[in-house]
Design a protein around this motif. Structure first.
Motif, mmCIF file in Angstrom:
data_model
loop_
_atom_site.group_PDB
_atom_site.id
_atom_site.type_symbol
_atom_site.label_atom_id
_atom_site.label_comp_id
_atom_site.label_asym_id
_atom_site.label_seq_id
_atom_site.Cartn_x
_atom_site.Cartn_y
_atom_site.Cartn_z
ATOM 1 N N SER A 234 118.101 93.923 47.194
ATOM 2 C CA SER A 234 119.490 93.788 47.617
ATOM 3 C C SER A 234 119.587 93.416 49.090
ATOM 4 C CB SER A 234 120.239 95.106 47.356
ATOM 5 O OG SER A 234 121.603 94.981 47.680
ATOM 6 N N VAL A 235 118.742 94.017 49.906
ATOM 7 C CA VAL A 235 118.719 93.665 51.336
ATOM 8 C C VAL A 235 118.358 92.192 51.513
ATOM 9 C CG1 VAL A 235 117.512 94.047 53.527
ATOM 10 C CG2 VAL A 235 118.240 96.006 52.153
ATOM 11 N N SER A 313 122.692 99.765 53.410
ATOM 12 C CA SER A 313 122.268 99.577 52.024
ATOM 13 C C SER A 313 122.048 100.919 51.336
ATOM 14 C CB SER A 313 120.968 98.761 51.980
ATOM 15 O OG SER A 313 120.582 98.481 50.654
ATOM 16 N N THR A 323 124.481 96.233 49.450
ATOM 17 C CA THR A 323 124.060 96.014 50.827
ATOM 18 C C THR A 323 125.114 95.194 51.555
ATOM 19 O OG1 THR A 323 121.709 96.028 50.214
ATOM 20 C CG2 THR A 323 122.273 95.035 52.337
#
Length: 328
Positions: A234-235, A313, A323
């Motif tokens: 996700s980051v 996040s 995030t």
């Protein structure tokens, strides 16, 4: 992705005064300080006093955040409260907080069922309210009293969680190139972290209480596998959408679930661990408030400087994760 001209103008945190050490837990659970530290990195956590509720922590965290932002209570246009340990099913915890603060003209919103990801969802909602012009100043508060929903007889959950609240004030960003640059959200249905009873499927009753189904249940292995997979991904997605790489990000404000999870996520990202501040060692997993405790650490200590890129996040039960990538 079109950036949202929104900035974090001030932050605040409230920690209950009752410090619960690992040794104190070991007095009633089959565990030890060494076992907890090795598996979680947690040395102590805070528990809320029995005569207080989540909304009390929300109010206490809101005041320093408003002061840091130079924002009077009367000027708050919206309040978003993120918690899975609300005061009671009805009425709204955000409305209780609004009344207690005296923010009488504020809109109120509650984010409740993403657990530890509630805080990131609330920041995103607050940012959209500012961007659309529905609100000029949004007070976002994330708080959880996990000590109220973890089984006193279950070391699997009891040792992990603590109580805390964090707050942030969102306003418009006027400096070109700053604001919320990118974001990423995802989900995959799982019952490996759940509170089974108390809803319409398993209404509260003598049997559900006797079976301890109102307490949080957690499969630690599944949590580890999902968090160490989804948080880094996700980051990476959010920073890419912001037109950045992780090397461009100065600060990683990650969900404080477990010290080993934070370290594994940073290692997978290939980023030095010292870019991710830590509070889980002395606060435990504070649920919705977790990312706010490290966000406040960065802002209050002055390590977040103008022009810095940073990510917020988290992942929570569901599973749901998200995030946000900002430039200060």
């Amino acid at each position: 992705m079109t950036p949202l001209p929104v900035r974090i103008a001030g932050t605040g945190v409230h920690l209950p005064p009752d410090v619960v050490t690992n040794r104190r837990l070991a007095e009633t659970l089959d565990t030890s300080d060494e076992w907890i530290v090795n598996r979680t990195g947690i040395r102590e956590r805070r528990w809320l006093a029995p005569d207080l509720a989540t909304s009390d922590m929300c109010v206490a965290a809101a005041h320093p955040a408003l002061a840091a932002a130079g924002c009077a209570v009367r000027d708050v246009d919206a309040i978003v409260v993120a918690t899975y340990t609300y005061d009671q099913p009805l009425p709204s915890t955000a409305l209780i907080v609004k009344e207690a603060l005296g923010a009488f003209r504020a809109l109120t919103f509650d984010i409740t069922q993403a657990a530890c990801a509630n805080g990131v969802q609330a920041l995103f909602l607050g940012s959209l309210l500012v961007r659309t012009g529905a609100a000029r100043r949004v007070l976002v508060i994330a708080a959880d009293s996990a000590s109220r929903v973890t089984d006193p007889e279950d070391r699997t959950t009891r040792v992990f969680f603590g109580d805390a609240a964090g707050a942030a004030v969102l306003t418009g960003a006027t400096t070109p190139g700053t604001g919320l640059l990118g974001w990423d959200f995802g989900a995959e249905l799982s019952y490996d972290v759940e509170i089974p009873a108390g809803g319409s499927r398993q209404p509260a009753g003598a049997t559900t209480f006797a079976d301890r189904r109102h307490y949080l249940k957690m499969n630690g292995r599944t949590v580890w596998d999902t968090a160490t997979r989804c948080l880094p991904d996700s980051v990476l997605n959010a920073t890419a959408k912001a037109g950045l790489t992780v090397d461009d990000v100065a600060h990683f404000f990650l969900h404080q679930a477990n010290l080993n999870i934070v370290r594994a996520a940073m290692d997978k990202l290939g980023v030095p661990r010292d870019r991710a501040p830590i509070t889980v060692d002395r606060l435990g997993n504070t649920g919705s408030a977790g990312v706010f405790t490290v966000l406040h650490k960065g802002f209050s200590e002055g390590t977040v400087r103008p022009g810095d890129a940073f990510v917020v996040s988290a992942i929570g039960a569901g599973f749901q994760w998200g995030t946000l990538c900002f430039r200060a």
